[in-house]
Write an enzyme that holds these catalytic residues in place. Structure first.
Site, PDB file in Angstrom:
ATOM      1  N   GLU A   1       0.846  -1.196   0.000  1.00 50.55           N
ATOM      2  CA  GLU A   1       0.000   0.000   0.000  1.00 50.55           C
ATOM      3  C   GLU A   1       0.878   1.241   0.000  1.00 50.55           C
ATOM      4  O   GLU A   1       1.724   1.412   0.887  1.00 50.55           O
ATOM      5  CB  GLU A   1      -0.937   0.048   1.198  1.00 50.55           C
ATOM      6  CG  GLU A   1      -1.856   1.274   1.135  1.00 50.55           C
ATOM      7  CD  GLU A   1      -2.759   1.452   2.340  1.00 50.55           C
ATOM      8  OE1 GLU A   1      -3.709   2.267   2.228  1.00 50.55           O
ATOM      9  OE2 GLU A   1      -2.526   0.822   3.383  1.00 50.55           O
TER      10      GLU A   1
ATOM     11  N   GLU B   1       5.110   4.912   3.495  1.00 49.49           N
ATOM     12  CA  GLU B   1       4.652   6.205   4.009  1.00 49.49           C
ATOM     13  C   GLU B   1       5.868   7.045   4.352  1.00 49.49           C
ATOM     14  O   GLU B   1       6.946   6.507   4.635  1.00 49.49           O
ATOM     15  CB  GLU B   1       3.773   5.984   5.256  1.00 49.49           C
ATOM     16  CG  GLU B   1       3.143   7.222   5.852  1.00 49.49           C
ATOM     17  CD  GLU B   1       2.348   8.024   4.832  1.00 49.49           C
ATOM     18  OE1 GLU B   1       2.898   9.032   4.359  1.00 49.49           O
ATOM     19  OE2 GLU B   1       1.214   7.637   4.514  1.00 49.49           O
TER      20      GLU B   1
ATOM     21  N   ASN C   1      10.178   7.426  -0.365  1.00 52.37           N
ATOM     22  CA  ASN C   1       9.440   7.890  -1.528  1.00 52.37           C
ATOM     23  C   ASN C   1       8.956   6.681  -2.321  1.00 52.37           C
ATOM     24  O   ASN C   1       9.760   5.835  -2.758  1.00 52.37           O
ATOM     25  CB  ASN C   1      10.360   8.771  -2.374  1.00 52.37           C
ATOM     26  CG  ASN C   1       9.676   9.351  -3.583  1.00 52.37           C
ATOM     27  OD1 ASN C   1       8.482   9.670  -3.556  1.00 52.37           O
ATOM     28  ND2 ASN C   1      10.435   9.504  -4.659  1.00 52.37           N
TER      29      ASN C   1
ATOM     30  N   ASP D   1      -2.722  12.216  -2.578  1.00 51.34           N
ATOM     31  CA  ASP D   1      -2.908  13.673  -2.599  1.00 51.34           C
ATOM     32  C   ASP D   1      -3.301  14.094  -4.010  1.00 51.34           C
ATOM     33  O   ASP D   1      -2.573  13.826  -4.971  1.00 51.34           O
ATOM     34  CB  ASP D   1      -1.618  14.364  -2.182  1.00 51.34           C
ATOM     35  CG  ASP D   1      -1.815  15.843  -1.875  1.00 51.34           C
ATOM     36  OD1 ASP D   1      -2.626  16.490  -2.575  1.00 51.34           O
ATOM     37  OD2 ASP D   1      -1.162  16.358  -0.949  1.00 51.34           O
TER      38      ASP D   1
ATOM     39  N   LYS E   1      -4.893  21.953  -7.550  1.00 52.67           N
ATOM     40  CA  LYS E   1      -4.635  23.175  -8.308  1.00 52.67           C
ATOM     41  C   LYS E   1      -3.857  22.837  -9.572  1.00 52.67           C
ATOM     42  O   LYS E   1      -2.924  22.048  -9.542  1.00 52.67           O
ATOM     43  CB  LYS E   1      -3.848  24.172  -7.457  1.00 52.67           C
ATOM     44  CG  LYS E   1      -4.638  24.720  -6.273  1.00 52.67           C
ATOM     45  CD  LYS E   1      -3.830  25.758  -5.510  1.00 52.67           C
ATOM     46  CE  LYS E   1      -4.636  26.321  -4.350  1.00 52.67           C
ATOM     47  NZ  LYS E   1      -3.860  27.330  -3.580  1.00 52.67           N
TER      48      LYS E   1
ATOM     49  N   ASP F   1     -11.294  10.503  -4.576  1.00 53.35           N
ATOM     50  CA  ASP F   1     -12.571  11.217  -4.541  1.00 53.35           C
ATOM     51  C   ASP F   1     -12.474  12.542  -5.308  1.00 53.35           C
ATOM     52  O   ASP F   1     -13.340  13.398  -5.163  1.00 53.35           O
ATOM     53  CB  ASP F   1     -13.020  11.467  -3.097  1.00 53.35           C
ATOM     54  CG  ASP F   1     -12.016  12.267  -2.287  1.00 53.35           C
ATOM     55  OD1 ASP F   1     -10.857  12.417  -2.733  1.00 53.35           O
ATOM     56  OD2 ASP F   1     -12.368  12.738  -1.184  1.00 53.35           O
TER      57      ASP F   1
ATOM     58  N   THR G   1     -12.859   4.464   5.540  1.00 51.57           N
ATOM     59  CA  THR G   1     -12.174   5.319   6.507  1.00 51.57           C
ATOM     60  C   THR G   1     -12.904   6.646   6.675  1.00 51.57           C
ATOM     61  O   THR G   1     -13.745   7.035   5.860  1.00 51.57           O
ATOM     62  CB  THR G   1     -10.735   5.599   6.047  1.00 51.57           C
ATOM     63  OG1 THR G   1     -10.778   6.344   4.813  1.00 51.57           O
ATOM     64  CG2 THR G   1      -9.959   4.308   5.836  1.00 51.57           C
TER      65      THR G   1
ATOM     66  N   PHE H   1     -11.609   9.450   6.221  1.00 54.07           N
ATOM     67  CA  PHE H   1     -11.197  10.287   5.091  1.00 54.07           C
ATOM     68  C   PHE H   1     -12.150  10.101   3.914  1.00 54.07           C
ATOM     69  O   PHE H   1     -12.598  11.066   3.297  1.00 54.07           O
ATOM     70  CB  PHE H   1      -9.770   9.921   4.686  1.00 54.07           C
ATOM     71  CG  PHE H   1      -9.217  10.775   3.583  1.00 54.07           C
ATOM     72  CD1 PHE H   1      -8.567  11.966   3.867  1.00 54.07           C
ATOM     73  CD2 PHE H   1      -9.333  10.397   2.251  1.00 54.07           C
ATOM     74  CE1 PHE H   1      -8.048  12.756   2.849  1.00 54.07           C
ATOM     75  CE2 PHE H   1      -8.824  11.177   1.224  1.00 54.07           C
ATOM     76  CZ  PHE H   1      -8.186  12.359   1.534  1.00 54.07           C
ATOM     77  N   GLU H   2     -12.460   8.855   3.599  1.00 60.89           N
ATOM     78  CA  GLU H   2     -13.373   8.591   2.496  1.00 60.89           C
ATOM     79  C   GLU H   2     -14.775   9.115   2.810  1.00 60.89           C
ATOM     80  O   GLU H   2     -15.452   9.682   1.941  1.00 60.89           O
ATOM     81  CB  GLU H   2     -13.427   7.091   2.211  1.00 60.89           C
ATOM     82  CG  GLU H   2     -14.325   6.730   1.041  1.00 60.89           C
ATOM     83  CD  GLU H   2     -14.283   5.251   0.698  1.00 60.89           C
ATOM     84  OE1 GLU H   2     -15.151   4.796  -0.080  1.00 60.89           O
ATOM     85  OE2 GLU H   2     -13.384   4.554   1.192  1.00 60.89           O
TER      86      GLU H   2
END
Length: 246
Positions: free
Chosen positions: A73, A98, A125, A148, A152, A184, A220, A222-223
Site C-alpha cells: 500500500e 509512508e 518515496n 494527494d 490546483k 474522490d 475510513t 477520510f473517504e
C-alpha cells in the site's frame, strides 16, 4: 526518541508529498522506540530525502521469513487500511509505504496491538521503493488509495499517478497481479484512467467507466468526509498483462 528527518535535498522530479513539520506526540515516540526495530525496514539512502539507493533490493522471503503473496500500500497514512488487511489475512505479507513518521508510529503501535506479524513498513518515496527496494515482479497487489490530488492546476505535476509511475509499477507487479486505485477527486480519477489505459503492461480489470468499489478497502473517515461534501468515490483496477513489456 527517533532521529529527526533529514534536511531536504532536491530531486529533478517533484515528489508527490510535502514535508509536515512538528514533533510526534509522546505516545508516538514511545511506539517508534518500541516497535520500529520490529516493523520498520532499514533503507539504504540515496542523496535526497526519503530516497532509496539504487541496487538496494530486498528479498521478501528473507524479510518476512516465508514465501507468500505480497500486497503493497502506497500512502498508508495512519494505517487503518493496512492493519485491517494484514490482521485479517495472515497468509499474505503486507508492506506499507509512508513518509510521515507520526502515521508510521501509529501504524506500528496499532499493528502490535492487532498482532499483525505479517506487516512491514518503509519510510521512503514510493516510486523509489517500487523501483529500487522491491525486486521486479515481486508484488501481487499494489494499492494506491486516495493519494494527494494536488487539485490546483499548477500543482498537477506533483500527482503520483503519471506515465513514469505506471512504468515503475509495471516493473514491480508480477504477471497477473493487480493495481488498485481510488480517489474522490474526479479530475484526478480521469487522469489516472487515461494514464493507465495507455500504459504498457496493464489492462483494465473492469467494465464501464469505473471499477466497482474494492470490497477489501475499509471505509475510513477520510473517504466518508469526501462523500459528505458531495465528491464521488472512483475506483480503478488494472491487471498486469502476462508477458507484457513495460
Amino acid at each position: 526518541m527517533p532521529d529527526s528527518p533529514p534536511e531536504p535535498v532536491f530531486r529533478e522530479r517533484p515528489v508527490s508529498f510535502v514535508v509536515r513539520s512538528g514533533r510526534m506526540s509522546d505516545g508516538q515516540e514511545r511506539a517508534w522506540a518500541a516497535y520500529s526495530d520490529v516493523y520498520l525496514l532499514e533503507v539504504p539512502r540515496g542523496n535526497a530525502v526519503w530516497s532509496v539507493r539504487a541496487g538496494s533490493a530486498i528479498d521478501p522471503a528473507v524479510v518476512w521469513g516465508r514465501e507468500a503473496p505480497l500486497i503493497v500500500e502506497i500512502g498508508s497514512g495512519q494505517g487503518h487500511q493496512i492493519i485491517h488487511a494484514s490482521s485479517s489475512r495472515p497468509d499474505v505479507d503486507f508492506l506499507a509505504v509512508e513518509v510521515f513518521r507520526a502515521g508510521l508510529a501509529r501504524t506500528m503501535r496499532d499493528a502490535a496491538e492487532a498482532g499483525a506479524q505479517n506487516l512491514r513498513l518503509v519510510e521512503a518515496n514510493a516510486p523509489e521503493v517500487l523501483e529500487h527496494l522491491l525486486p521486479a515482479a515481486s508484488v501481487d497487489e499494489l494499492w494506491v488509495f486516495f493519494p494527494d490530488p494536488w487539485h490546483k492546476s499548477k500543482h498537477n505535476k506533483r500527482r503520483l499517478i503519471d506515465e513514469e509511475f505506471a512504468a515503475i509499477a509495471a516493473r514491480a507487479v508480477k504477471d497477473g497481479g493487480m493495481l488498485r486505485l481510488a480517489t474522490d477527486w474526479e479530475h484526478y480519477a480521469r487522469q489516472m484512467r487515461t494514464v493507465l489505459d495507455d500504459a504498457p503492461g496493464f489492462d483494465r480489470a473492469f467494465e464501464g467507466d469505473w471499477a466497482e468499489r474494492f470490497d477489501g478497502r475499509v471505509l475510513t473517515a477520510f473517504e466518508q468526509k469526501g462523500a459528505r461534501v458531495g465528491r464521488s468515490i472512483r475506483d480503478l483496477a488494472y491487471r498486469r498483462t502476462t508477458g507484457a513489456d513495460a
